[in-house]
Design an enzyme around this catalytic site. Structure first.
Site, PDB file in Angstrom:
ATOM      1  N   ASP A 461       0.823  -1.207   0.000  1.00 52.81           N
ATOM      2  CA  ASP A 461       0.000   0.000   0.000  1.00 52.81           C
ATOM      3  C   ASP A 461       0.859   1.259   0.000  1.00 52.81           C
ATOM      4  O   ASP A 461       1.923   1.304   0.616  1.00 52.81           O
ATOM      5  CB  ASP A 461      -0.889  -0.020   1.245  1.00 52.81           C
ATOM      6  CG  ASP A 461      -1.822   1.168   1.320  1.00 52.81           C
ATOM      7  OD1 ASP A 461      -2.700   1.276   0.449  1.00 52.81           O
ATOM      8  OD2 ASP A 461      -1.665   1.993   2.244  1.00 52.81           O
ATOM      9  N   GLU A 514       1.081  -0.611  -5.148  1.00 50.98           N
ATOM     10  CA  GLU A 514       0.126   0.463  -5.405  1.00 50.98           C
ATOM     11  C   GLU A 514       0.953   1.745  -5.484  1.00 50.98           C
ATOM     12  O   GLU A 514       1.252   2.382  -4.472  1.00 50.98           O
ATOM     13  CB  GLU A 514      -0.910   0.576  -4.289  1.00 50.98           C
ATOM     14  CG  GLU A 514      -1.977   1.609  -4.614  1.00 50.98           C
ATOM     15  CD  GLU A 514      -2.494   2.375  -3.412  1.00 50.98           C
ATOM     16  OE1 GLU A 514      -3.525   3.047  -3.546  1.00 50.98           O
ATOM     17  OE2 GLU A 514      -1.864   2.303  -2.339  1.00 50.98           O
TER      18      GLU A 514
END
Length: 792
Positions: A461, A514
């Site tokens: 993330d 990401e």
């Protein structure tokens, strides 16, 4: 002081008085005193051999030095600032014998027991007890501790050697202990023949550390830990403590104040909002050997990958890990997804963070069950043929005072520079990737999930927030790197190390970034240097945030205006092969006022559903793997809420959902089925030779047509019409190697809720050149629909 029967009267035994004045009160000779000689009373001696051995070690009666602790050691132990409690507590040789010292606040008496020896220690006050025995060596012994209304018999933790090896300490010191979870934290074990739990914690700035928990009534005074050299690691093996015990570390900060902290390496935690760590040892027996054996056969970027993203706590609210194992694998397999991606499952205090503000990096959230329960769910998914990806959050952590923030009284896991430590967007703290122990903590954490929980991939993330020193910061709020640039060189090195170690140790696992910028080389190998001078970050795949943003922007426009935004659907192919991509329609796109996928589409309800179906088929045919968030597979109209999850009632036949929501779900199932059966749709996702535009400039028509090829050159044609009108006899140039084509999928089929406008089969090419090709076909394009054609 020689062996003597336990005192039955005074709190201070006679042995203590004789120690103070041996001439006035000489010690009895066990050879002459039948009451003191177990060999003369064999019927009263169940430990005859042990007693004889102890007698052989006993010195003649001689004056012994006082065994009581000096004032300085007492003060440091009571204050929780002693670095080496084992050097003063426990049993230690002294001139003429052995000193025994015990710290047990609230105890009435403490008795040393070894074989037939049973001697009550002197109460020195403040919970300290001591005594001296005229022994030639330190015997094995136990302690009998009497409290008001309760007596405990236990091993003495302070007679034991460290339960952490030199190699472990060496690797921790170098920041390269790849199995850190086996060295730090709470580890139930047998040590020197004693059963208990080894507690270890990294706290280099602490003046002292004590273990506290349910086993000592949350008073750590009697359980000070020892500092192991210059590594900053503190250790204590506590006999008798086993699984399921609650614990924390009481840390004395450099300023003398105290803080009670959860274990950063805890493998199990209490259910939030409770914050204690729990001693845990896994009992799960894996049954996914077949899955693990074959998952490394094909690299992820060359294999089919269709991902269903899930927030476990709200997929079906109220289900535990084991209950999810009964329902989720069957649902995912029925829809044909190859993988699930779990939003973060690591422990987090606030459910509304969805798991992205982690406090327990090594513990699955206790909200849904135990770590073994989570393993059971992963195992069930694997046995159903479904891979498990997990969101992993090494970018930041929350400021909760019981967790990682200023863990030992100073900046430790976070950067010492406040400008580098504070995350500007989320009110959290950023890790100090330049500190080797912190980097080790995170690299080992990535391995931990993959090795201990058989996770098949980590979606990392917020990578962009890690890579840039000026991320969300204004001028003056950040400091350039040593080269004057804005790249966070420490974060780059950490990501490269993490990826290299994970791919080396765990075959078949994939890491996914990401990363929302155009950082060069996210999925390039770490040893390959790019134009920017950096080696690749080493990820296997990267979320294509540009495709997501542009394509959603296009379909949200009214069809009459889409001709002005045609390039938003074609631009992705300009950079499609710069990285290995995943096309994400994730949870981030269906919350916070962004509306659900179907609700983004303009027009009436029929047009909204038709546009979603056309969009999904366009997405499944586009180069790259695909990801779809739960609820979007059946066109849920409402935004996702972690409080109640998907609106499953929409699929109830009583609601009349066959043509509405069930139709979209049936399409997703068929998309996945055809996708997996058609190598052209996934085999060459990262190779330009796997894609070719047929019609890329038909802006006025709102039409997109392209062909995908597999490794053998077998094609599949995707035709999308994003206008609300039927386009009859639409001519498209096609490869001249195929004698006939047939529809393999049409999103306008009535079973999906469409108008059922089809093309007759087969579609035979005409020798008329079109779109730069020697042959072409006439097709009928249904309104707001995508059609797939394969060789007949």
């Amino acid at each position: 002081m020689t062996p003597r029967p336990p005192s039955t009267g005074s709190k201070k035994p006679k042995s203590t008085k004789s120690q103070k004045n041996p001439k006035k009160n000489p010690e009895p000779d066990p050879k002459k005193d039948p009451q003191q000689s177990p060999e003369k009373n064999p019927k009263k001696d169940p430990g005859k051999k042990a007693a004889k051995k102890l007698e052989q070690q006993t010195e003649e009666a001689v004056p012994l030095p006082s065994p009581a602790l000096d004032a300085a050691d007492r003060e440091r132990l009571l204050a929780g600032t002693h670095h080496d409690p084992h050097s003063v507590l426990g049993a230690h040789p002294l001139p003429g014998g052995v000193a025994f010292r015990v710290l047990r606040p609230y105890a009435r008496t403490v008795t040393v027991v070894s074989g037939e020896l049973r001697t009550e220690l002197h109460d020195d006050g403040d919970g300290f007890f001591s005594g001296a025995l005229a022994l030639r060596g330190v015997p094995e012994y136990r302690l009998v501790i009497a409290y008001a209304g309760e007596t405990q018999e236990t091993e003495d933790a302070y007679r034991l050697l460290p339960a952490l090896g030199e190699l472990d300490l060496h690797l921790i010191g170098e920041g390269r202990h790849e199995e850190l979870w086996k060295a730090l934290g709470a580890e139930p074990m047998t040590h020197q023949g004693v059963t208990g739990t080894r507690f270890t914690v990294w706290a280099p700035n602490a003046r002292g550390v004590r273990v506290t928990g349910g086993f000592n009534f949350w008073d750590g005074t009697a359980y000070p830990m020892r500092s192991l050299g210059g590594t900053g690691v503190w250790e204590l093996f506590v006999p008798g403590v086993g699984e399921s015990e609650l614990y924390k570390f009481e840390i004395t900060r450099p300023d003398g104040s105290k803080t009670l902290r959860a274990d950063p390496m805890a493998r199990r935690t209490e259910v939030p909002p409770n914050t204690s760590s729990i001693v845990h040892s896994s009992r799960h027996e894996w049954q996914d050997e077949e899955w693990l054996a074959r998952r490394a056969e094909t690299p992820a970027h060359e294999a089919p990958m269709s991902i269903y993203e899930i927030h476990l706590a709200s997929w079906r609210p109220g289900l535990t890990y084991r209950q999810l194992a009964e329902q989720l694998p069957a649902y995912v397999r029925d829809l044909g997804f190859t993988h699930v991606e779990l939003m973060p499952v690591a422990e987090h205090p606030f459910g509304g963070s969805w798991g992205y503000q982690v406090t327990g990096f090594y513990a699955p959230t206790a909200r849904l069950g135990t770590p073994d329960d989570f393993k059971f769910l992963v195992d069930a998914l694997h046995r159903a043929g479904v891979g498990v990806l997990m969101d992993w959050v090494p970018a930041h952590f929350p400021r909760d005072e019981w967790a990682l923030a200023e863990f030992d009284g100073r900046t430790l896991y976070e950067h010492e520079d406040p400008l580098r430590a504070a995350h500007p967007d989320w009110g959290t703290l950023e890790f100090d990737y330049g500190r080797r122990e912190v980097r080790n903590f995170l690299v080992a954490n990535a391995l931990y999930w993959c090795e201990e929980f058989h996770i098949d991939g980590l979606r990392v993330d917020a990578v962009a927030s890690m890579l840039y020193l000026d991320y969300s910061r204004e001028p003056g709020q950040w400091t350039p790197n040593e080269h004057g640039g804005r790249e966070n060189l420490d974060a780059v090195a950490f990501l490269q190390e993490m990826n290299a170690v994970v791919y080396r140790r765990v075959p078949g696992v994939v890491t996914i970034a990401e990363e929302s910028t155009a950082w060069d080389g996210v999925t390039r190998a770490t040893h390959h240097t790019g134009p920017g001078g950096f080696g690749g970050l080493g990820f296997g795949l990267k979320w294509n945030m540009g495709w997501m943003h542009d394509s959603l922007g296009y379909v949200q426009h009214d069809p009459v205006h889409r001709r002005h935004h045609h390039h938003e659907m074609t631009f992705s192919m300009v950079y499609a092969y710069s990285e290995n991509y995943v096309l994400p329609i994730s949870h981030d796109e269906v919350v916070h006022g962004k509306r659900s996928l179907v609700s983004k589409m303009p027009g009436d309800w029929w047009q909204q559903r038709a546009t979603e179906r056309a969009y999904l088929a366009f997405m499944w045919a586009h180069p790259g793997k695909q990801l779809l968030f739960m609820g979007q597979e059946f066109a849920q109209g409402a935004e996702w809420s972690e409080a109640h999850g998907p609106d499953w009632w929409l699929l109830d036949p009583a609601y009349g959902a066959e043509a509405d929501h069930r139709g979209v779900r049936d399409l997703v199932r068929d998309l996945n089925t055809v996708y997996q059966d058609t190598p052209a749709l996934w085999q060459k996702d990262t190779e330009p030779s796997g894609f070719e535009w047929l019609v890329g400039d038909a802006a006025e028509d709102n039409v997109f047509a392209f062909v995908r090829y597999d490794a053998e050159g077998t094609p599949l044609i995707s035709l999308s019409n994003f206008s609300p009108v039927v386009r009859h006899d639409y001519r498209v140039g096609v490869p001249d190697t195929v004698p006939a084509w047939h529809e393999t999928l049409n999103t306008d089929a009535s079973r999906y809720g469409g108008g059922d406008i089809h093309n007759p089969s087969p579609l035979k090419p005409d020798p008329q050149p079109w779109h730069g090709r020697a042959t072409s076909i006439h097709v009928t394009l249904p309104p707001l629909a995508t059609v797939w054609l394969r060789p007949a």
